[in-house]
Write a protein that holds these residues in place. Structure first.
Motif, PDB file in Angstrom:
ATOM      1  N   LEU A   1      14.934  -3.519   0.269  1.00 16.71           N
ATOM      2  CA  LEU A   1      13.481  -2.538  -0.087  1.00 16.71           C
ATOM      3  C   LEU A   1      13.519  -1.631   1.071  1.00 16.71           C
ATOM      4  N   LEU A   2      14.031  -2.078   2.371  1.00 15.63           N
ATOM      5  CA  LEU A   2      13.784  -1.034   3.468  1.00 15.63           C
ATOM      6  C   LEU A   2      14.770   0.299   3.342  1.00 15.63           C
ATOM      7  N   SER A   3      16.124  -0.108   2.777  1.00 21.79           N
ATOM      8  CA  SER A   3      17.039   0.807   2.654  1.00 21.79           C
ATOM      9  C   SER A   3      16.725   1.822   1.487  1.00 21.79           C
ATOM     10  N   GLY A   4      15.750   1.264   0.510  1.00 21.26           N
ATOM     11  CA  GLY A   4      15.440   2.192  -0.329  1.00 21.26           C
ATOM     12  C   GLY A   4      16.138   1.885  -1.848  1.00 21.26           C
ATOM     13  N   ARG A   5      16.852   0.769  -1.620  1.00 17.46           N
ATOM     14  CA  ARG A   5      17.849   0.355  -2.792  1.00 17.46           C
ATOM     15  C   ARG A   5      16.967  -0.361  -4.005  1.00 17.46           C
ATOM     16  N   ASN A   6      16.110  -1.096  -3.465  1.00 21.85           N
ATOM     17  CA  ASN A   6      15.043  -1.801  -4.366  1.00 21.85           C
ATOM     18  C   ASN A   6      13.728  -1.316  -4.437  1.00 21.85           C
ATOM     19  N   LYS A   7      12.991  -1.574  -5.203  1.00 18.68           N
ATOM     20  CA  LYS A   7      11.505  -1.165  -5.215  1.00 18.68           C
ATOM     21  C   LYS A   7      10.812  -2.661  -5.087  1.00 18.68           C
ATOM     22  N   PRO A   8       9.742  -2.377  -4.368  1.00 19.32           N
ATOM     23  CA  PRO A   8       8.894  -3.933  -4.409  1.00 19.32           C
ATOM     24  C   PRO A   8       8.236  -4.296  -5.372  1.00 19.32           C
ATOM     25  N   SER A   9       8.102  -5.675  -5.508  1.00 19.97           N
ATOM     26  CA  SER A   9       7.649  -6.177  -6.848  1.00 19.97           C
ATOM     27  C   SER A   9       6.270  -6.529  -6.377  1.00 19.97           C
ATOM     28  N   LEU A  10       5.672  -7.064  -7.535  1.00 20.03           N
ATOM     29  CA  LEU A  10       4.100  -7.668  -7.221  1.00 20.03           C
ATOM     30  C   LEU A  10       3.998  -8.704  -6.431  1.00 20.03           C
ATOM     31  N   ASP A  11       4.867  -9.472  -6.577  1.00 20.71           N
ATOM     32  CA  ASP A  11       5.162 -10.764  -5.868  1.00 20.71           C
ATOM     33  C   ASP A  11       5.061 -10.417  -4.223  1.00 20.71           C
ATOM     34  N   PHE A  12       6.068  -9.660  -3.927  1.00 14.10           N
ATOM     35  CA  PHE A  12       6.569  -9.026  -2.623  1.00 14.10           C
ATOM     36  C   PHE A  12       5.035  -8.567  -2.058  1.00 14.10           C
ATOM     37  N   VAL A  13       4.448  -7.890  -2.424  1.00 10.64           N
ATOM     38  CA  VAL A  13       3.002  -7.084  -2.026  1.00 10.64           C
ATOM     39  C   VAL A  13       1.988  -8.242  -1.907  1.00 10.64           C
TER      40      VAL A  13
ATOM     41  N   LYS B   1       2.480 -11.122  -1.183  1.00 13.06           N
ATOM     42  CA  LYS B   1       2.936 -12.178   0.016  1.00 13.06           C
ATOM     43  C   LYS B   1       2.503 -11.441   1.260  1.00 13.06           C
ATOM     44  N   ILE B   2       2.764 -10.079   0.963  1.00 13.16           N
ATOM     45  CA  ILE B   2       2.108  -9.407   2.532  1.00 13.16           C
ATOM     46  C   ILE B   2       0.857  -9.671   2.573  1.00 13.16           C
ATOM     47  N   LEU B   3       0.047  -9.439   1.673  1.00 13.37           N
ATOM     48  CA  LEU B   3      -1.447  -9.415   1.856  1.00 13.37           C
ATOM     49  C   LEU B   3      -1.984 -10.950   1.911  1.00 13.37           C
ATOM     50  N   GLU B   4      -1.471 -11.965   1.541  1.00 10.23           N
ATOM     51  CA  GLU B   4      -1.723 -13.305   1.800  1.00 10.23           C
ATOM     52  C   GLU B   4      -1.386 -13.586   3.258  1.00 10.23           C
ATOM     53  N   VAL B   5      -0.229 -13.089   3.815  1.00  7.61           N
ATOM     54  CA  VAL B   5       0.152 -13.716   5.153  1.00  7.61           C
ATOM     55  C   VAL B   5      -0.700 -12.772   6.156  1.00  7.61           C
ATOM     56  N   PHE B   6      -0.682 -11.389   5.671  1.00  8.00           N
ATOM     57  CA  PHE B   6      -1.311 -10.362   6.845  1.00  8.00           C
ATOM     58  C   PHE B   6      -2.783  -9.895   6.385  1.00  8.00           C
ATOM     59  N   PRO B   7      -3.594 -10.427   6.527  1.00  9.66           N
ATOM     60  CA  PRO B   7      -4.985 -10.099   5.918  1.00  9.66           C
ATOM     61  C   PRO B   7      -5.340  -8.634   6.333  1.00  9.66           C
ATOM     62  N   ASP B   8      -5.084  -8.106   7.576  1.00 10.44           N
ATOM     63  CA  ASP B   8      -5.495  -6.816   7.894  1.00 10.44           C
ATOM     64  C   ASP B   8      -4.742  -5.615   7.214  1.00 10.44           C
ATOM     65  N   VAL B   9      -3.760  -5.969   6.104  1.00  7.85           N
ATOM     66  CA  VAL B   9      -3.204  -5.107   5.359  1.00  7.85           C
ATOM     67  C   VAL B   9      -4.021  -4.717   4.258  1.00  7.85           C
ATOM     68  N   ASP B  10      -4.416  -3.640   3.943  1.00 10.00           N
ATOM     69  CA  ASP B  10      -5.268  -3.082   2.779  1.00 10.00           C
ATOM     70  C   ASP B  10      -4.407  -2.793   1.463  1.00 10.00           C
ATOM     71  N   LEU B  11      -4.907  -3.498   0.261  1.00 13.37           N
ATOM     72  CA  LEU B  11      -3.896  -3.343  -0.822  1.00 13.37           C
ATOM     73  C   LEU B  11      -3.792  -1.856  -0.951  1.00 13.37           C
ATOM     74  N   TYR B  12      -4.650  -0.975  -1.086  1.00 14.55           N
ATOM     75  CA  TYR B  12      -4.646   0.380  -1.507  1.00 14.55           C
ATOM     76  C   TYR B  12      -3.993   1.180  -0.467  1.00 14.55           C
ATOM     77  N   TRP B  13      -3.979   0.669   0.783  1.00 17.29           N
ATOM     78  CA  TRP B  13      -3.179   1.364   1.889  1.00 17.29           C
ATOM     79  C   TRP B  13      -1.651   1.211   1.676  1.00 17.29           C
TER      80      TRP B  13
END
Length: 149
Positions: A39-51, A53-65
């Motif tokens: 993902l960081l190299s640009g080879r893959n695109k983020p999946s909904l599951d990936f996004v 998981k970020i929101l679940e573990v890091f509540p300071d991350v805003d979905l729209y941001w």
């Protein structure tokens, strides 16, 4: 549509904020380290599951941001974002292996869109003996187009 390069920059902002490297971040949200690397190299695109998981573990991350860069990071509680309502119902995609952010189609206006390039500096081309193999145009938004004669 999510701009992958901008998404990766925002993801790197999250890593810096929490003082994590890519491996530790992947472990923390429960994804494979190779998925994070791709993902960081640009080879893959983020999946909904990936996004999600970020929101679940890091509540300071805003979905729209994280998706489109609107809002703030870390998320402020006093801001309310209005969720746009669609007049057409949302249909679920039964293909769970499909990438959430892949474009479904490109409209004709996007196909016809061209960008003006500035004149190159210090061009020294001798076309008498050389044959052009490929011309590559790089755009400021990180995309490129390759043309072969």
């Amino acid at each position: 549509m999510v701009n992958i390069d901008d998404f990766v920059k925002r993801l790197e902002t999250i890593l810096d904020y929490y003082g994590l490297n890519a491996s530790a971040f992947a472990d923390k949200i429960g994804v494979q380290r190779s998925s994070m690397s791709h993902l960081l190299s640009g080879r893959n695109k983020p999946s909904l599951d990936f996004v999600m998981k970020i929101l679940e573990v890091f509540p300071d991350v805003d979905l729209y941001w994280i998706l489109i860069g609107r809002g703030n990071f870390p998320k402020s509680n006093d801001e309310d974002f209005e969720i746009p309502q669609s007049s057409t119902p949302i249909q679920s995609n039964q293909n769970s292996g499909a990438d959430l952010f892949s474009s479904v189609g490109i409209n004709e206006e996007e196909k016809r869109e061209t960008k003006k390039a500035s004149a190159p500096k210090n061009v020294n081309i001798n076309l008498e003996d050389d044959e052009i193999e490929k011309i590559v145009l790089f755009y400021k938004n990180g995309t490129f187009k390759a043309y072969s004669p």
